[in-house]
Scaffold this motif. Structure first.
Motif, short mmCIF file in Angstrom:
data_model
loop_
_atom_site.label_atom_id
_atom_site.label_comp_id
_atom_site.label_asym_id
_atom_site.label_seq_id
_atom_site.Cartn_x
_atom_site.Cartn_y
_atom_site.Cartn_z
N GLY A 147 -30.09 6.33 -8.11
CA GLY A 147 -28.99 6.51 -7.16
C GLY A 147 -29.21 5.75 -5.87
N ALA A 148 -30.47 5.67 -5.42
CA ALA A 148 -30.77 4.91 -4.20
C ALA A 148 -30.48 3.43 -4.40
CB ALA A 148 -32.23 5.12 -3.81
N VAL A 149 -30.83 2.90 -5.57
CA VAL A 149 -30.57 1.49 -5.85
C VAL A 149 -29.06 1.22 -5.89
CG1 VAL A 149 -30.77 -0.32 -7.59
CG2 VAL A 149 -32.75 1.09 -7.01
N VAL A 150 -28.31 2.10 -6.52
CA VAL A 150 -26.85 1.93 -6.58
C VAL A 150 -26.25 1.93 -5.16
CG1 VAL A 150 -24.69 2.99 -7.33
CG2 VAL A 150 -26.63 2.86 -8.90
N ALA A 151 -26.72 2.86 -4.32
CA ALA A 151 -26.22 2.92 -2.94
C ALA A 151 -26.55 1.64 -2.18
CB ALA A 151 -26.80 4.14 -2.22
N SER A 152 -27.74 1.09 -2.42
CA SER A 152 -28.11 -0.14 -1.73
C SER A 152 -27.24 -1.32 -2.18
CB SER A 152 -29.58 -0.47 -1.98
OG SER A 152 -29.80 -0.84 -3.33
N LEU A 153 -26.89 -1.35 -3.46
CA LEU A 153 -26.03 -2.43 -3.95
C LEU A 153 -24.61 -2.31 -3.38
CD1 LEU A 153 -27.21 -2.69 -7.67
CD2 LEU A 153 -27.90 -4.07 -5.70
N ILE A 154 -24.15 -1.08 -3.19
CA ILE A 154 -22.85 -0.89 -2.53
C ILE A 154 -22.91 -1.40 -1.09
CG2 ILE A 154 -21.18 0.83 -1.74
CD1 ILE A 154 -21.92 2.52 -4.16
N THR A 155 -24.03 -1.14 -0.43
CA THR A 155 -24.22 -1.65 0.93
C THR A 155 -24.17 -3.18 0.95
OG1 THR A 155 -25.63 0.26 1.42
CG2 THR A 155 -25.72 -1.60 2.95
N VAL A 156 -24.78 -3.81 -0.05
CA VAL A 156 -24.77 -5.28 -0.13
C VAL A 156 -23.34 -5.79 -0.28
CG1 VAL A 156 -25.43 -7.23 -1.59
CG2 VAL A 156 -27.12 -5.48 -1.01
N VAL A 157 -22.56 -5.13 -1.13
CA VAL A 157 -21.16 -5.56 -1.32
C VAL A 157 -20.37 -5.43 -0.01
CG1 VAL A 157 -19.00 -5.03 -2.53
CG2 VAL A 157 -21.17 -5.03 -3.79
N VAL A 158 -20.58 -4.34 0.71
CA VAL A 158 -19.88 -4.15 1.99
C VAL A 158 -20.28 -5.24 2.98
CG1 VAL A 158 -19.57 -2.61 3.95
CG2 VAL A 158 -19.61 -1.67 1.64
N PHE A 159 -21.55 -5.60 2.99
CA PHE A 159 -22.01 -6.66 3.89
C PHE A 159 -21.37 -8.00 3.54
CE2 PHE A 159 -25.68 -4.25 5.66
CZ PHE A 159 -25.47 -4.59 6.98
N VAL A 160 -21.22 -8.27 2.25
CA VAL A 160 -20.56 -9.51 1.85
C VAL A 160 -19.14 -9.56 2.39
CG1 VAL A 160 -19.69 -10.82 -0.13
CG2 VAL A 160 -21.98 -9.85 -0.19
N VAL A 161 -18.43 -8.44 2.30
CA VAL A 161 -17.06 -8.38 2.83
C VAL A 161 -17.07 -8.56 4.35
CG1 VAL A 161 -14.99 -6.96 3.02
CG2 VAL A 161 -16.32 -6.92 0.91
N LEU A 162 -18.05 -7.96 5.04
CA LEU A 162 -18.13 -8.11 6.49
C LEU A 162 -18.36 -9.56 6.89
CD1 LEU A 162 -20.31 -5.01 7.50
CD2 LEU A 162 -17.92 -5.40 8.06
N VAL A 163 -19.23 -10.25 6.18
CA VAL A 163 -19.50 -11.66 6.49
C VAL A 163 -18.25 -12.51 6.26
CG1 VAL A 163 -20.81 -13.68 5.77
CG2 VAL A 163 -21.97 -11.49 6.06
N VAL A 164 -17.54 -12.24 5.18
CA VAL A 164 -16.31 -13.00 4.91
C VAL A 164 -15.26 -12.72 5.98
CG1 VAL A 164 -14.39 -13.26 3.29
CG2 VAL A 164 -16.73 -13.12 2.43
N LEU A 165 -15.12 -11.46 6.40
CA LEU A 165 -14.16 -11.13 7.44
C LEU A 165 -14.49 -11.83 8.76
CD1 LEU A 165 -13.49 -7.29 6.98
CD2 LEU A 165 -11.89 -9.17 6.59
N SER A 166 -15.77 -11.85 9.11
CA SER A 166 -16.17 -12.52 10.34
C SER A 166 -15.88 -14.01 10.27
CB SER A 166 -17.66 -12.28 10.61
OG SER A 166 -17.92 -10.91 10.85
N ALA A 167 -16.14 -14.60 9.11
CA ALA A 167 -15.87 -16.03 8.96
C ALA A 167 -14.37 -16.33 9.07
CB ALA A 167 -16.41 -16.52 7.61
N VAL A 168 -13.55 -15.48 8.46
CA VAL A 168 -12.09 -15.67 8.54
C VAL A 168 -11.61 -15.50 9.97
CG1 VAL A 168 -9.87 -14.71 7.84
CG2 VAL A 168 -11.69 -15.02 6.15
N ALA A 169 -12.14 -14.49 10.68
CA ALA A 169 -11.71 -14.26 12.06
C ALA A 169 -12.11 -15.44 12.95
CB ALA A 169 -12.35 -12.97 12.59
N LEU A 170 -13.29 -16.00 12.74
CA LEU A 170 -13.72 -17.16 13.55
C LEU A 170 -12.86 -18.38 13.24
CD1 LEU A 170 -17.60 -16.88 13.42
CD2 LEU A 170 -16.15 -16.63 15.42
N ARG A 171 -12.45 -18.54 12.00
CA ARG A 171 -11.64 -19.70 11.65
C ARG A 171 -10.27 -19.65 12.30
NH1 ARG A 171 -9.99 -21.61 5.49
NH2 ARG A 171 -8.91 -23.52 6.12
N ARG A 172 -9.73 -18.44 12.47
CA ARG A 172 -8.38 -18.30 13.00
C ARG A 172 -8.35 -18.23 14.52
NH1 ARG A 172 -4.39 -17.14 9.43
NH2 ARG A 172 -5.00 -16.78 7.26
N ILE A 173 -9.50 -18.18 15.16
CA ILE A 173 -9.52 -18.12 16.63
C ILE A 173 -9.23 -19.51 17.20
CG2 ILE A 173 -11.00 -17.79 18.64
CD1 ILE A 173 -12.33 -15.51 17.17
#
Length: 205
Positions: free
Chosen positions: A179-205
């Motif tokens: 269960g700990a490993v599954v939770a960590s992989l979910i955290t990784v997926v959320v981080f990937v989305v955060l990085v993509v969102l930041s990149a999109v926001a910087l591109r549109r500024i």
């Protein structure tokens, strides 16, 4: 004179008509104002904040689940006691430390995310979050991947190296670490989305 009067009346009517049309146009503009600049960036910043809250939950849950994984079998001998704990393996210890650091970083990043909501055009702050999120993503990925390899061996073993599967005996322990490993992989997926969102926001500024 009559024709002049009629002409004057026509000009006045046309002016009045033009004035009324202008007023009508003004009213329509007031009723439907143009979209505010930065509205999309503010929406992205709000979504970023929500994702950080979710990542905090998953990262700290992963660290807590792994840190409390401990099981002792009910039978023992005079010289041996059969026990499995996360601190028996350095990989699991690294996992606990790494996910705790990631969770702590996410908590500290919340005020910066709030500032990005208030000031959606802040380029420097968004770039800082992008860099730090990428570093945290790397750490969480390394911890999750290393722990996943050990969990796989715990479930299946490796006959070539005479590593036996232990999950048949230590079921609760394996359930917690999985269960700990599954939770960590979910955290990784959320981080990937955060990085993509930041990149999109910087591109549109």
């Amino acid at each position: 004179m009559k024709s002049g009067d009629s002409t004057t009346i026509d000009v006045t009517d046309s002016a009045a008509g033009g004035s009324a049309a202008a007023k009508g146009k003004a009213v329509s503009v007031v009723a439907a104002p143009p979209p505010r600049p930065g509205g999309m960036k503010k929406g992205v910043a709000i979504f970023d904040f929500i994702l950080r809250l979710c990542a905090i939950v998953t990262a700290l849950a992963a660290a807590a689940a792994m840190g409390t994984s401990d099981e002792t079998l009910p039978f023992f001998t005079q010289f041996f006691q059969f026990q499995a704990s996360y601190d028996d393996l350095p990989t699991f210890e690294f996992f606990v430390i790494a996910m705790a650091l990631v969770g702590g970083y996410l908590v500290l990043s919340l005020p910066f995310s709030i500032v990005c909501i208030v000031r959606p055009h802040a380029v420097g702050l968004r770039l800082l979050l992008l860099i730090l999120d990428t570093m945290a993503l790397t750490l969480a990925t390394a911890a999750g991947a290393a722990a996943a390899a050990i969990v796989y061996l715990a479930h299946n073993g490796n006959p070539n190296t005479n590593w036996l599967a232990i999950c048949g005996q230590f079921g609760d322990f394996c359930q917690k670490v999985s269960g700990a490993v599954v939770a960590s992989l979910i955290t990784v997926v959320v981080f990937v989305v955060l990085v993509v969102l930041s990149a999109v926001a910087l591109r549109r500024i």
